[in-house]
Design a protein around this motif. Structure first.
Motif, PDB file in Angstrom:
ATOM      1  N   CYS A   6       0.830  -1.212   0.000  1.00 38.09           N
ATOM      2  CA  CYS A   6       0.000   0.000   0.000  1.00 38.09           C
ATOM      3  C   CYS A   6       0.865   1.263   0.000  1.00 38.09           C
ATOM      4  O   CYS A   6       0.563   2.231  -0.711  1.00 38.09           O
ATOM      5  CB  CYS A   6      -0.936   0.008   1.212  1.00 38.09           C
ATOM      6  SG  CYS A   6      -2.299  -1.171   1.116  1.00 38.09           S
TER       7      CYS A   6
ATOM      8  N   ASN B 171      -7.910  -2.387  -4.350  1.00 36.72           N
ATOM      9  CA  ASN B 171      -7.719  -2.531  -2.908  1.00 36.72           C
ATOM     10  C   ASN B 171      -6.421  -1.895  -2.405  1.00 36.72           C
ATOM     11  O   ASN B 171      -6.269  -1.673  -1.206  1.00 36.72           O
ATOM     12  CB  ASN B 171      -7.718  -4.020  -2.527  1.00 36.72           C
ATOM     13  CG  ASN B 171      -9.081  -4.662  -2.673  1.00 36.72           C
ATOM     14  OD1 ASN B 171      -9.921  -4.568  -1.789  1.00 36.72           O
ATOM     15  ND2 ASN B 171      -9.317  -5.323  -3.801  1.00 36.72           N
TER      16      ASN B 171
ATOM     17  N   ASN C 265      -5.870   3.646   7.082  1.00 40.15           N
ATOM     18  CA  ASN C 265      -6.045   2.239   6.717  1.00 40.15           C
ATOM     19  C   ASN C 265      -4.869   1.381   7.186  1.00 40.15           C
ATOM     20  O   ASN C 265      -5.061   0.268   7.691  1.00 40.15           O
ATOM     21  CB  ASN C 265      -6.229   2.100   5.209  1.00 40.15           C
ATOM     22  CG  ASN C 265      -7.636   2.437   4.767  1.00 40.15           C
ATOM     23  OD1 ASN C 265      -8.535   2.583   5.586  1.00 40.15           O
ATOM     24  ND2 ASN C 265      -7.841   2.576   3.474  1.00 40.15           N
TER      25      ASN C 265
ATOM     26  N   ALA D 101     -10.726  -9.069  -0.318  1.00 38.81           N
ATOM     27  CA  ALA D 101     -10.380  -8.137  -1.387  1.00 38.81           C
ATOM     28  C   ALA D 101     -11.326  -8.293  -2.574  1.00 38.81           C
ATOM     29  O   ALA D 101     -11.828  -7.310  -3.135  1.00 38.81           O
ATOM     30  CB  ALA D 101      -8.933  -8.354  -1.821  1.00 38.81           C
TER      31      ALA D 101
ATOM     32  N   THR E 167     -14.873  -7.071  -1.715  1.00 37.71           N
ATOM     33  CA  THR E 167     -14.973  -5.614  -1.634  1.00 37.71           C
ATOM     34  C   THR E 167     -15.341  -4.998  -2.977  1.00 37.71           C
ATOM     35  O   THR E 167     -16.090  -4.020  -3.039  1.00 37.71           O
ATOM     36  CB  THR E 167     -13.632  -5.028  -1.138  1.00 37.71           C
ATOM     37  OG1 THR E 167     -13.390  -5.522   0.178  1.00 37.71           O
ATOM     38  CG2 THR E 167     -13.665  -3.512  -1.114  1.00 37.71           C
ATOM     39  N   THR E 168     -14.816  -5.557  -4.053  1.00 46.34           N
ATOM     40  CA  THR E 168     -15.103  -5.049  -5.392  1.00 46.34           C
ATOM     41  C   THR E 168     -16.085  -5.946  -6.150  1.00 46.34           C
ATOM     42  O   THR E 168     -16.901  -5.451  -6.925  1.00 46.34           O
ATOM     43  CB  THR E 168     -13.800  -4.934  -6.196  1.00 46.34           C
ATOM     44  OG1 THR E 168     -13.045  -6.160  -6.052  1.00 46.34           O
ATOM     45  CG2 THR E 168     -12.954  -3.771  -5.698  1.00 46.34           C
TER      46      THR E 168
ATOM     47  N   ILE F  11      -7.727  -0.173   1.025  1.00 39.43           N
ATOM     48  CA  ILE F  11      -7.737  -1.502   1.654  1.00 39.43           C
ATOM     49  C   ILE F  11      -8.716  -1.577   2.825  1.00 39.43           C
ATOM     50  O   ILE F  11      -8.743  -2.549   3.574  1.00 39.43           O
ATOM     51  CB  ILE F  11      -6.307  -1.887   2.088  1.00 39.43           C
ATOM     52  CG1 ILE F  11      -6.145  -3.411   2.144  1.00 39.43           C
ATOM     53  CG2 ILE F  11      -5.941  -1.211   3.429  1.00 39.43           C
ATOM     54  CD1 ILE F  11      -4.713  -3.875   2.130  1.00 39.43           C
TER      55      ILE F  11
ATOM     56  N   GLY G 258     -11.879  -2.079   2.724  1.00 39.79           N
ATOM     57  CA  GLY G 258     -12.793  -3.211   2.563  1.00 39.79           C
ATOM     58  C   GLY G 258     -12.199  -4.490   3.124  1.00 39.79           C
ATOM     59  O   GLY G 258     -12.900  -5.298   3.743  1.00 39.79           O
ATOM     60  N   VAL G 259     -10.890  -4.667   2.931  1.00 39.24           N
ATOM     61  CA  VAL G 259     -10.199  -5.823   3.505  1.00 39.24           C
ATOM     62  C   VAL G 259     -10.194  -5.729   5.032  1.00 39.24           C
ATOM     63  O   VAL G 259     -10.355  -6.735   5.725  1.00 39.24           O
ATOM     64  CB  VAL G 259      -8.757  -5.915   2.963  1.00 39.24           C
ATOM     65  CG1 VAL G 259      -7.960  -6.989   3.689  1.00 39.24           C
ATOM     66  CG2 VAL G 259      -8.776  -6.196   1.463  1.00 39.24           C
TER      67      VAL G 259
ATOM     68  N   GLY H 201     -18.548  -1.160  -0.541  1.00 36.92           N
ATOM     69  CA  GLY H 201     -17.284  -1.875  -0.427  1.00 36.92           C
ATOM     70  C   GLY H 201     -17.024  -2.357   0.987  1.00 36.92           C
ATOM     71  O   GLY H 201     -16.571  -3.488   1.199  1.00 36.92           O
TER      72      GLY H 201
ATOM     73  N   GLY I 200     -16.882  -6.262   1.999  1.00 38.16           N
ATOM     74  CA  GLY I 200     -15.714  -6.842   2.647  1.00 38.16           C
ATOM     75  C   GLY I 200     -16.071  -7.521   3.955  1.00 38.16           C
ATOM     76  O   GLY I 200     -15.573  -8.609   4.263  1.00 38.16           O
TER      77      GLY I 200
END
Length: 207
Positions: free
Chosen positions: A22, A66, A78, A106, A109-110, A131, A133-134, A181, A185
């Motif tokens: 990230c 993500n 995050n 991941a 989330t999408t 990230i 959503g993770v 999202g 997740g």
């Protein structure tokens, strides 16, 4: 400092690797677009938008979205959340199950918002990334652990519950945050972990 980082990496390789990815992705976006990205820049950089994916078939965005972040504060919040909760869940599940959880969270989330768009047509104007959503998937995993091992994890889940509720409320109230999202997740992380724990329980019964 380096020794501490290497020690953390050896103990929690997946969580630390996710944070490093990230940060690296954000540094690239910083050099390309500056400290913050707008929606179009985020889309160019690998963000998620369902109608764009329908047109271009760029399904790699299910994953890349993500890891992009729209600003330093977005990234910092995050990574901070992932650092604490991620290491705890990684230690609780073990590397193999944790990897499965991260992948499912991941994609959920999408993937779930994408399916929702295909079914209803809603969400066409949203460009999302991050990230978080993770992280909600990790919260879902903690919920599954608390449900499966009540006497071990329920107290921890109860302590985190106010923060979880606050995060969900913020997701509802702030238009720029992807509620779909986060919820996707959360669902993906809970279902994935619950099934992994059930499978582990069934294997024990067979043996």
């Amino acid at each position: 400092m380096l020794n501490r980082f290497l020690w953390k990496y050896k103990k929690y390789p997946i969580t630390i690797s996710l944070i490093v990815i990230c940060v690296i992705v954000y540094l690239i976006s910083f050099f390309l677009f500056g400290e913050e990205m707008d929606a179009l820049e985020g889309l160019y950089f690998g963000g998620f938008n369902p109608i764009y994916m329908v047109i271009t078939h760029e399904y790699y965005r299910f994953i890349t979205a993500n890891f992009i972040h729209f600003g330093f504060l977005h990234l910092a919040m995050n990574c901070y959340s992932l650092y604490g909760l991620g290491m705890f869940i990684e230690k609780s599940l073990g590397i193999q199950k944790y990897l499965i959880l991260i992948a499912v969270s991941a994609l959920s989330t999408t993937g779930l918002p994408y399916l929702f768009y295909m079914l209803t047509g809603q969400g066409a104007n949203v460009v999302s990334g991050g990230i978080s959503g993770v992280i909600f998937g990790l919260i879902g995993a903690l919920g599954a652990l608390a449900l499966h091992y009540r006497y071990v994890y329920m107290d921890i889940f109860k302590q985190l519950a106010p923060n979880i509720v606050l995060m969900l409320v913020i997701s509802f109230l702030v238009p720029s945050i992807s509620l779909s999202g986060h919820l996707s997740g959360l669902i993906g992380g809970f279902v994935c972990t619950y099934l992994l724990l059930m499978f582990k329980h069934q294997k024990r019964l067979i043996h």
